[in-house]
Design an enzyme around this catalytic site. Structure first.
Site, mmCIF file in Angstrom:
data_model
loop_
_atom_site.group_PDB
_atom_site.id
_atom_site.type_symbol
_atom_site.label_atom_id
_atom_site.label_comp_id
_atom_site.label_asym_id
_atom_site.label_seq_id
_atom_site.Cartn_x
_atom_site.Cartn_y
_atom_site.Cartn_z
ATOM 1 N N GLN A 105 0.848 -1.199 0.000
ATOM 2 C CA GLN A 105 0.000 0.000 0.000
ATOM 3 C C GLN A 105 0.882 1.246 0.000
ATOM 4 O O GLN A 105 0.380 2.358 -0.104
ATOM 5 C CB GLN A 105 -0.870 0.010 1.259
ATOM 6 N N ASN A 106 2.191 1.046 0.159
ATOM 7 C CA ASN A 106 3.082 2.200 0.312
ATOM 8 C C ASN A 106 3.411 2.841 -1.023
ATOM 9 O O ASN A 106 3.473 2.185 -2.055
ATOM 10 C CB ASN A 106 4.367 1.771 1.013
ATOM 11 N N HIS A 123 -1.476 1.693 -4.232
ATOM 12 C CA HIS A 123 -1.924 3.082 -4.077
ATOM 13 C C HIS A 123 -1.084 4.078 -4.863
ATOM 14 O O HIS A 123 -1.162 5.279 -4.608
ATOM 15 C CB HIS A 123 -1.966 3.453 -2.588
ATOM 16 N N CYS A 172 2.015 19.010 -17.460
ATOM 17 C CA CYS A 172 2.252 17.881 -18.366
ATOM 18 C C CYS A 172 3.254 18.259 -19.449
ATOM 19 O O CYS A 172 3.178 19.344 -20.024
ATOM 20 C CB CYS A 172 0.931 17.453 -18.998
ATOM 21 N N CYS A 177 -0.186 19.411 -24.707
ATOM 22 C CA CYS A 177 -1.066 19.206 -23.553
ATOM 23 C C CYS A 177 -0.778 20.304 -22.529
ATOM 24 O O CYS A 177 -1.480 21.307 -22.485
ATOM 25 C CB CYS A 177 -0.905 17.815 -22.941
ATOM 26 N N GLY A 214 2.803 -4.454 9.004
ATOM 27 C CA GLY A 214 2.725 -3.010 9.242
ATOM 28 C C GLY A 214 1.563 -2.290 8.598
ATOM 29 O O GLY A 214 1.729 -1.202 8.068
ATOM 30 N N SER A 216 -2.639 -1.130 9.352
ATOM 31 C CA SER A 216 -3.715 -1.054 10.337
ATOM 32 C C SER A 216 -4.938 -1.861 9.901
ATOM 33 O O SER A 216 -5.853 -2.059 10.684
ATOM 34 C CB SER A 216 -4.114 0.408 10.554
HETATM 35 C C1 BJW Z 1 4.221 -1.141 12.731
HETATM 36 C C2 BJW Z 1 5.422 -0.492 13.023
HETATM 37 C C3 BJW Z 1 6.608 -1.277 13.066
HETATM 38 C C4 BJW Z 1 3.825 0.983 13.015
HETATM 39 N N1 BJW Z 1 6.534 -2.572 12.831
HETATM 40 N N2 BJW Z 1 4.186 -2.437 12.507
HETATM 41 C C5 BJW Z 1 -15.617 -0.176 2.625
HETATM 42 C C6 BJW Z 1 -15.922 0.061 3.934
HETATM 43 C C7 BJW Z 1 -15.632 1.312 4.499
HETATM 44 C C8 BJW Z 1 -15.014 2.326 3.759
HETATM 45 C C9 BJW Z 1 -14.697 2.070 2.461
HETATM 46 C C10 BJW Z 1 -15.006 0.841 1.905
HETATM 47 N N3 BJW Z 1 -14.572 0.851 0.620
HETATM 48 C C11 BJW Z 1 -14.008 2.041 0.363
HETATM 49 C C12 BJW Z 1 -14.083 2.823 1.466
HETATM 50 C C13 BJW Z 1 -13.531 4.198 1.546
HETATM 51 C C14 BJW Z 1 -12.032 4.204 1.763
HETATM 52 C C15 BJW Z 1 -11.724 3.511 3.078
HETATM 53 O O1 BJW Z 1 -11.320 2.368 3.135
HETATM 54 N N4 BJW Z 1 -11.798 4.206 4.173
HETATM 55 C C16 BJW Z 1 -11.463 3.636 5.500
HETATM 56 C C17 BJW Z 1 -10.706 4.675 6.296
HETATM 57 C C18 BJW Z 1 -12.683 3.117 6.162
HETATM 58 N N5 BJW Z 1 -11.339 3.537 0.671
HETATM 59 C C19 BJW Z 1 -11.102 4.151 -0.470
HETATM 60 O O2 BJW Z 1 -11.465 5.291 -0.668
HETATM 61 C C20 BJW Z 1 -10.359 3.368 -1.553
HETATM 62 N N6 BJW Z 1 -11.102 3.387 -2.755
HETATM 63 C C21 BJW Z 1 -12.115 2.560 -2.992
HETATM 64 O O3 BJW Z 1 -12.402 1.664 -2.238
HETATM 65 O O4 BJW Z 1 -12.811 2.838 -4.138
HETATM 66 C C22 BJW Z 1 -14.141 2.328 -4.249
HETATM 67 C C23 BJW Z 1 -15.048 3.109 -3.321
HETATM 68 C C24 BJW Z 1 -14.914 4.477 -3.213
HETATM 69 C C25 BJW Z 1 -15.729 5.189 -2.321
HETATM 70 C C26 BJW Z 1 -16.663 4.513 -1.522
HETATM 71 C C27 BJW Z 1 -16.745 3.122 -1.637
HETATM 72 C C28 BJW Z 1 -15.956 2.419 -2.542
HETATM 73 C C29 BJW Z 1 -9.047 4.056 -1.869
HETATM 74 C C30 BJW Z 1 -8.097 3.968 -0.755
HETATM 75 C C31 BJW Z 1 -6.796 4.686 -1.115
HETATM 76 C C32 BJW Z 1 -5.947 4.822 0.121
HETATM 77 N N7 BJW Z 1 -5.041 5.856 -0.042
HETATM 78 C C33 BJW Z 1 -4.169 6.200 1.082
HETATM 79 C C34 BJW Z 1 -3.625 7.597 0.893
HETATM 80 C C35 BJW Z 1 -2.601 7.675 -0.170
HETATM 81 C C36 BJW Z 1 -2.233 9.089 -0.335
HETATM 82 C C37 BJW Z 1 -1.023 9.488 0.423
HETATM 83 O O5 BJW Z 1 -0.291 8.678 0.985
HETATM 84 O O6 BJW Z 1 -0.820 10.665 0.417
HETATM 85 O O7 BJW Z 1 -3.144 5.229 1.232
HETATM 86 S S1 BJW Z 1 -4.968 6.160 2.648
HETATM 87 C C38 BJW Z 1 -3.588 5.683 3.559
HETATM 88 O O8 BJW Z 1 -3.985 4.489 4.241
HETATM 89 C C39 BJW Z 1 -2.518 5.288 2.523
HETATM 90 C C40 BJW Z 1 -2.133 3.915 3.019
HETATM 91 O O9 BJW Z 1 -1.613 3.138 1.958
HETATM 92 C C41 BJW Z 1 -3.408 3.372 3.590
HETATM 93 C C42 BJW Z 1 -3.220 2.265 4.553
HETATM 94 O O10 BJW Z 1 -2.595 2.693 5.712
HETATM 95 P P1 BJW Z 1 -1.519 1.772 6.407
HETATM 96 O O11 BJW Z 1 -0.397 1.546 5.489
HETATM 97 O O12 BJW Z 1 -2.183 0.584 6.955
HETATM 98 O O13 BJW Z 1 -0.974 2.758 7.568
HETATM 99 P P2 BJW Z 1 -1.581 3.046 9.013
HETATM 100 O O14 BJW Z 1 -0.919 4.262 9.538
HETATM 101 O O15 BJW Z 1 -3.035 3.015 9.012
HETATM 102 O O16 BJW Z 1 -1.095 1.789 9.867
HETATM 103 C C43 BJW Z 1 0.261 1.556 10.162
HETATM 104 C C44 BJW Z 1 0.335 0.243 10.926
HETATM 105 O O17 BJW Z 1 1.697 -0.080 11.124
HETATM 106 C C45 BJW Z 1 -0.307 0.319 12.310
HETATM 107 O O18 BJW Z 1 -1.150 -0.806 12.478
HETATM 108 C C46 BJW Z 1 0.872 0.267 13.272
HETATM 109 O O19 BJW Z 1 0.567 -0.405 14.472
HETATM 110 C C47 BJW Z 1 1.891 -0.490 12.459
HETATM 111 N N8 BJW Z 1 3.306 -0.219 12.767
HETATM 112 N N9 BJW Z 1 5.214 0.831 13.255
HETATM 113 C C48 BJW Z 1 5.369 -3.148 12.612
HETATM 114 N N10 BJW Z 1 7.849 -0.704 13.394
HETATM 115 ZN ZN ZN Z 2 -1.246 15.814 -20.423
#
Ligand code: BJW
Ligand code: ZN
Length: 267
Positions: A105-106, A123, A172, A177, A214, A216
């Site tokens: 996801q990174n 992502h 772009c 463009c 790593g 959530s």
């Molecule tokens: C360690 C550690 C160490 C720390 N060792 N561990 C169904 C149900 C509910 C909501 C939705 C759903 N379907 C879609 C949604 C909406 C939304 C969503 O899921 N929202 C939730 C918050 C509920 N999803 C979307 O919008 C997605 N699109 C989609 O589904 O399209 C269809 C649709 C659209 C609209 C409605 C319905 C359907 C797109 C998601 C894109 C995610 N983009 C991001 C941002 C990127 C931009 C940027 O970076 O600037 O991507 S969100 C952000 O979260 C980023 C990450 O990749 C992603 C995941 O986070 P991650 O990597 O898990 O990080 P953390 O901080 O959350 O967790 C870190 C973990 O590490 C923790 O657990 C720590 O404990 C651990 N840790 N140190 C081991 N040393």
């Molecule tokens: Zn363009």
């Protein structure tokens, strides 16, 4: 070594198609802040309020400042022991004629920097741009990404936003463009790339062991990948410093910093 770790290492040595799914926690010990941790703020904003198409439409300058900051930050950090262990494990397994798929996801590119191959970026990437008009995707590693963003993007909450005119934001380079570029990153509310998602589903359906490191496990669709694998009775191991909503569905949970736990599992 703990018996549970021994047992998972045995699973891995018998597996031939391994999925490694990662989130921002794997890069935390390299110095990249996670999203939902303490470092998840930039100025007064949380990623959830800047990483959206609405935020970009309303204030592309502010959103580009946010990404300029993160490009700067990530370009200065190094892959850690967990990224290295993953890359070395993949190499070793490939040499044995087996397969290791890395799905992340990174957007920080640290798996690739550590030498991992064929990383599936769910992502997008900090180092790619997408044209808002012709949709061309281009690799761009320049820092600053354009002259107007030089020295911008400070995370200091007292800093005023720069209000850079659209014409001076990244544009772009395709002939005729010249439209506004955006980061090639999947924002909240946007669909993942269909082709990328299909590749992920194929891996989920075919793997015979899985590590989830790593994350959530709350952002969909990636949050359902490991539970989906577990439902097929495939051994899944979660590596995290805490429990997540998915922990109860995983056969193994290794609690602790992944530079310790993942290196032990993959050594
Ligand atoms: C360690 C550690 C160490 C720390 N060792 N561990 C169904 C149900 C509910 C909501 C939705 C759903 N379907 C879609 C949604 C909406 C939304 C969503 O899921 N929202 C939730 C918050 C509920 N999803 C979307 O919008 C997605 N699109 C989609 O589904 O399209 C269809 C649709 C659209 C609209 C409605 C319905 C359907 C797109 C998601 C894109 C995610 N983009 C991001 C941002 C990127 C931009 C940027 O970076 O600037 O991507 S969100 C952000 O979260 C980023 C990450 O990749 C992603 C995941 O986070 P991650 O990597 O898990 O990080 P953390 O901080 O959350 O967790 C870190 C973990 O590490 C923790 O657990 C720590 O404990 C651990 N840790 N140190 C081991 N040393
Ligand atoms: Zn363009």
């Amino acid at each position: 070594m703990h018996n549970v770790m021994k047992s998972f290492r045995e699973v891995l040595s018998n597996a031939s198609n391994i999925l490694i799914l990662t989130g921002s926690g794997i890069s935390a010990e390299s110095g990249v802040p996670t999203f939902r941790g303490a470092g998840g703020f930039w100025r007064k904003y949380q990623a959830q309020s800047l990483a959206t198409p609405e935020a970009f439409a309303a204030n592309p300058s502010l959103v580009w400042e946010f990404y300029e900051y993160r490009r700067q930050l990530v370009s200065k950090v190094k892959p850690n022991k967990a990224h290295e262990a993953v890359a070395e494990f993949q190499k070793r397994k490939i040499a044995e004629g087996k397969n290791v798929s890395i799905v992340t996801q990174n957007i920080d590119g640290l798996h690739q920097k550590a030498g991992a191959q064929d990383v599936l970026e769910l992502h997008g990437s900090l180092y790619k741009t997408r044209c808002t008009k012709c949709h061309n995707i281009a690799i761009n590693e320049n820092i600053p990404i354009c002259p107007a963003l030089a020295g911008k993007g400070s995370p200091d909450p007292n800093i005023m936003s720069s209000d850079i005119p659209r014409e001076e934001l990244p544009r772009c380079e395709i002939e005729d463009c010249g439209a506004l570029l955006r980061p090639d990153i999947i924002w909240f509310g946007e669909q993942l790339d269909e082709n990328v998602l299909q590749q992920a589903f194929d891996i989920i359906a075919s793997c015979d062991a899985c590590l989830v490191i790593g994350t959530s496990a709350i952002v969909y669709p990636a949050a359902m990948f490991a539970p989906q694998v577990a439902r097929r009775n495939v051994p899944v191991a979660e590596f995290n410093i805490e429990e997540t909503p998915a922990t109860g569905q995983m056969q193994y949970h290794f609690q602790g910093p992944c530079t310790t736990t993942v290196t032990e599992a993959l050594a």
